[in-house]
Write a protein that holds these residues in place. Sequence first.
Motif, PDB file in Angstrom:
ATOM      1  N   VAL A 158       0.861  -1.187   0.000  1.00  0.00           N
ATOM      2  CA  VAL A 158       0.000   0.000   0.000  1.00  0.00           C
ATOM      3  C   VAL A 158       0.896   1.235   0.000  1.00  0.00           C
ATOM      4  O   VAL A 158       1.716   1.415   0.911  1.00  0.00           O
ATOM      5  CB  VAL A 158      -0.923   0.029   1.232  1.00  0.00           C
ATOM      6  CG1 VAL A 158      -1.762   1.304   1.235  1.00  0.00           C
ATOM      7  CG2 VAL A 158      -1.816  -1.205   1.263  1.00  0.00           C
ATOM      8  N   ARG A 159       0.759   2.045  -1.002  1.00  0.00           N
ATOM      9  CA  ARG A 159       1.573   3.265  -1.089  1.00  0.00           C
ATOM     10  C   ARG A 159       1.190   4.222   0.040  1.00  0.00           C
ATOM     11  O   ARG A 159       0.013   4.542   0.220  1.00  0.00           O
ATOM     12  CB  ARG A 159       1.363   3.936  -2.446  1.00  0.00           C
ATOM     13  CG  ARG A 159       2.273   5.142  -2.697  1.00  0.00           C
ATOM     14  CD  ARG A 159       1.920   5.751  -4.051  1.00  0.00           C
ATOM     15  NE  ARG A 159       2.760   6.893  -4.365  1.00  0.00           N
ATOM     16  CZ  ARG A 159       3.875   6.839  -5.090  1.00  0.00           C
ATOM     17  NH1 ARG A 159       4.272   5.681  -5.570  1.00  0.00           N
ATOM     18  NH2 ARG A 159       4.581   7.929  -5.334  1.00  0.00           N
ATOM     19  N   ILE A 160       2.178   4.677   0.810  1.00  0.00           N
ATOM     20  CA  ILE A 160       1.893   5.570   1.930  1.00  0.00           C
ATOM     21  C   ILE A 160       2.640   6.901   1.836  1.00  0.00           C
ATOM     22  O   ILE A 160       2.542   7.727   2.747  1.00  0.00           O
ATOM     23  CB  ILE A 160       2.219   4.898   3.283  1.00  0.00           C
ATOM     24  CG1 ILE A 160       3.705   4.524   3.374  1.00  0.00           C
ATOM     25  CG2 ILE A 160       1.353   3.665   3.486  1.00  0.00           C
ATOM     26  CD1 ILE A 160       4.114   4.000   4.743  1.00  0.00           C
ATOM     27  N   HIS A 273       6.144   2.307   0.910  1.00  0.00           N
ATOM     28  CA  HIS A 273       4.955   1.452   0.867  1.00  0.00           C
ATOM     29  C   HIS A 273       4.858   0.674   2.171  1.00  0.00           C
ATOM     30  O   HIS A 273       5.877   0.239   2.724  1.00  0.00           O
ATOM     31  CB  HIS A 273       5.024   0.460  -0.292  1.00  0.00           C
ATOM     32  CG  HIS A 273       4.801   1.085  -1.633  1.00  0.00           C
ATOM     33  ND1 HIS A 273       5.646   2.030  -2.176  1.00  0.00           N
ATOM     34  CD2 HIS A 273       3.810   0.896  -2.556  1.00  0.00           C
ATOM     35  CE1 HIS A 273       5.203   2.387  -3.367  1.00  0.00           C
ATOM     36  NE2 HIS A 273       4.091   1.716  -3.622  1.00  0.00           N
ATOM     37  N   TYR A 275       3.741  -2.805   3.686  1.00  0.00           N
ATOM     38  CA  TYR A 275       3.504  -4.131   3.116  1.00  0.00           C
ATOM     39  C   TYR A 275       3.170  -5.129   4.226  1.00  0.00           C
ATOM     40  O   TYR A 275       3.613  -5.000   5.369  1.00  0.00           O
ATOM     41  CB  TYR A 275       4.725  -4.611   2.325  1.00  0.00           C
ATOM     42  CG  TYR A 275       5.954  -4.908   3.146  1.00  0.00           C
ATOM     43  CD1 TYR A 275       6.261  -6.202   3.547  1.00  0.00           C
ATOM     44  CD2 TYR A 275       6.822  -3.883   3.529  1.00  0.00           C
ATOM     45  CE1 TYR A 275       7.387  -6.471   4.303  1.00  0.00           C
ATOM     46  CE2 TYR A 275       7.949  -4.141   4.286  1.00  0.00           C
ATOM     47  CZ  TYR A 275       8.230  -5.437   4.668  1.00  0.00           C
ATOM     48  OH  TYR A 275       9.346  -5.693   5.421  1.00  0.00           O
ATOM     49  N   VAL A 290      -4.000   1.218   8.212  1.00  0.00           N
ATOM     50  CA  VAL A 290      -3.714   1.166   6.787  1.00  0.00           C
ATOM     51  C   VAL A 290      -4.466   2.263   6.034  1.00  0.00           C
ATOM     52  O   VAL A 290      -3.888   2.962   5.192  1.00  0.00           O
ATOM     53  CB  VAL A 290      -4.092  -0.220   6.201  1.00  0.00           C
ATOM     54  CG1 VAL A 290      -3.955  -0.214   4.677  1.00  0.00           C
ATOM     55  CG2 VAL A 290      -3.199  -1.303   6.787  1.00  0.00           C
ATOM     56  N   ASP A 291      -5.726   2.444   6.361  1.00  0.00           N
ATOM     57  CA  ASP A 291      -6.518   3.465   5.674  1.00  0.00           C
ATOM     58  C   ASP A 291      -5.987   4.860   5.958  1.00  0.00           C
ATOM     59  O   ASP A 291      -5.956   5.718   5.065  1.00  0.00           O
ATOM     60  CB  ASP A 291      -7.981   3.366   6.107  1.00  0.00           C
ATOM     61  CG  ASP A 291      -8.876   4.323   5.320  1.00  0.00           C
ATOM     62  OD1 ASP A 291      -8.987   4.151   4.094  1.00  0.00           O
ATOM     63  OD2 ASP A 291      -9.440   5.235   5.936  1.00  0.00           O
ATOM     64  N   LEU A 293      -2.881   5.652   6.650  1.00  0.00           N
ATOM     65  CA  LEU A 293      -1.572   5.827   6.039  1.00  0.00           C
ATOM     66  C   LEU A 293      -1.629   5.895   4.519  1.00  0.00           C
ATOM     67  O   LEU A 293      -0.700   6.420   3.883  1.00  0.00           O
ATOM     68  CB  LEU A 293      -0.645   4.672   6.444  1.00  0.00           C
ATOM     69  CG  LEU A 293      -0.120   4.679   7.880  1.00  0.00           C
ATOM     70  CD1 LEU A 293       0.588   3.365   8.178  1.00  0.00           C
ATOM     71  CD2 LEU A 293       0.833   5.853   8.095  1.00  0.00           C
ATOM     72  N   ARG A 294      -2.695   5.387   3.926  1.00  0.00           N
ATOM     73  CA  ARG A 294      -2.774   5.296   2.458  1.00  0.00           C
ATOM     74  C   ARG A 294      -2.525   6.655   1.809  1.00  0.00           C
ATOM     75  O   ARG A 294      -3.158   7.656   2.155  1.00  0.00           O
ATOM     76  CB  ARG A 294      -4.142   4.761   2.061  1.00  0.00           C
ATOM     77  CG  ARG A 294      -4.253   4.368   0.580  1.00  0.00           C
ATOM     78  CD  ARG A 294      -5.671   3.907   0.275  1.00  0.00           C
ATOM     79  NE  ARG A 294      -6.051   2.795   1.122  1.00  0.00           N
ATOM     80  CZ  ARG A 294      -5.792   1.527   0.847  1.00  0.00           C
ATOM     81  NH1 ARG A 294      -5.124   1.215  -0.252  1.00  0.00           N
ATOM     82  NH2 ARG A 294      -6.193   0.561   1.666  1.00  0.00           N
ATOM     83  N   TYR A 295      -1.606   6.676   0.854  1.00  0.00           N
ATOM     84  CA  TYR A 295      -1.247   7.932   0.186  1.00  0.00           C
ATOM     85  C   TYR A 295      -2.300   8.286  -0.857  1.00  0.00           C
ATOM     86  O   TYR A 295      -2.631   7.466  -1.715  1.00  0.00           O
ATOM     87  CB  TYR A 295       0.116   7.794  -0.482  1.00  0.00           C
ATOM     88  CG  TYR A 295       0.570   9.049  -1.199  1.00  0.00           C
ATOM     89  CD1 TYR A 295       0.856  10.207  -0.493  1.00  0.00           C
ATOM     90  CD2 TYR A 295       0.705   9.072  -2.584  1.00  0.00           C
ATOM     91  CE1 TYR A 295       1.279  11.359  -1.136  1.00  0.00           C
ATOM     92  CE2 TYR A 295       1.135  10.208  -3.242  1.00  0.00           C
ATOM     93  CZ  TYR A 295       1.410  11.352  -2.516  1.00  0.00           C
ATOM     94  OH  TYR A 295       1.831  12.499  -3.166  1.00  0.00           O
ATOM     95  N   ARG A 296      -2.834   9.477  -0.777  1.00  0.00           N
ATOM     96  CA  ARG A 296      -3.904   9.899  -1.670  1.00  0.00           C
ATOM     97  C   ARG A 296      -3.507  11.119  -2.502  1.00  0.00           C
ATOM     98  O   ARG A 296      -4.342  11.803  -3.073  1.00  0.00           O
ATOM     99  CB  ARG A 296      -5.179  10.203  -0.870  1.00  0.00           C
ATOM    100  CG  ARG A 296      -5.747   8.967  -0.173  1.00  0.00           C
ATOM    101  CD  ARG A 296      -6.928   9.319   0.704  1.00  0.00           C
ATOM    102  NE  ARG A 296      -7.596   8.134   1.224  1.00  0.00           N
ATOM    103  CZ  ARG A 296      -7.252   7.476   2.317  1.00  0.00           C
ATOM    104  NH1 ARG A 296      -6.186   7.908   3.011  1.00  0.00           N
ATOM    105  NH2 ARG A 296      -7.911   6.415   2.712  1.00  0.00           N
TER     106      ARG A 296
END
Length: 297
Positions: A158-160, A273, A275, A290-291, A293-296
């Motif tokens: 997950v890209r952060i 990321h 992982y 996770v949500d 940290l997710r990069y937006r």
Amino acid sequence: MSREYMNDLVAFVTIAREGNFTRAAGKLGVSQSALSHTLRGLEARLGLRLLTRTTRSVAPTEAGERLLKTVAPRFEEIEAELSALTALRDKPSGTVRITTGEHAANTVLWPVVERLLPAYPDIRVEITIDYSLTDIVSERYDAGVRLGEQVAKDMVAVRIGPDMQMVPVATPAYFKTHGRPVIPQDLTSHNCINLRLPTSGAIYAWEFERKGHELRVRVDGQLVFNSLSQVLAAALSGAGVGFLPSDLVRPYLEDGRLEAVLLDWCEPYPGYHLYYPSGRQNSAAFAVIVDALRYRG
């Protein structure tokens, strides 16, 4: 207690509470005849009549009343605990363990965790600084943080964070004395501050790229460290040229304490990321982390 006894007691308590075989059978999802058979079996094993049956209702006998007072509260406790566990499943709580490097911890993880935790008082986050490529499964971590190009293919990634860029920097006084490099190879004549890689123990070769042309330069100098914060401190002191993430040195470039060189050779690359193993059942707390940290960007 055998499973058979447990099922029989559940049937007895349900009948006694409902006062009616039909309603009890409906609640348990069995036929009325099957429920009657179950109760007769329990009474036969105990050698006692537990319920008095009439055409309109059933009521506990003295023995049945005593058993009901003993057993029913226990079942209520079990039901309450099961309900509490269900709520716990839906309520984010517990400890989330993450292994990461120092730079990612300071620039990506901590800013998010600092904002998140006040809203989730039952979540605990353990962040371990470790530059080696830790086996998160065997070490019982929930997740790890690495650059995108370092994440194993069998992991969920997950890209952060945004793309990153490494830049050579030194103080204006250093460049005034020693000159500014024009091409990456010029760095071999400078006093460069090296970084030792914890995974292999080797000295990191500085990586450059321009218009698809990649170049690695092995530099030399009086200092070798194993963390970026030490490299930064040495560069700020005027000890030489450091190769550091652009976001880490940006404040010092803006206030003039450091200068960057060879920027046309410093192409961005995939950033951090998070992982973790695929196919694993993760907690609600982990999902929240996770949500967040997710990069937006």
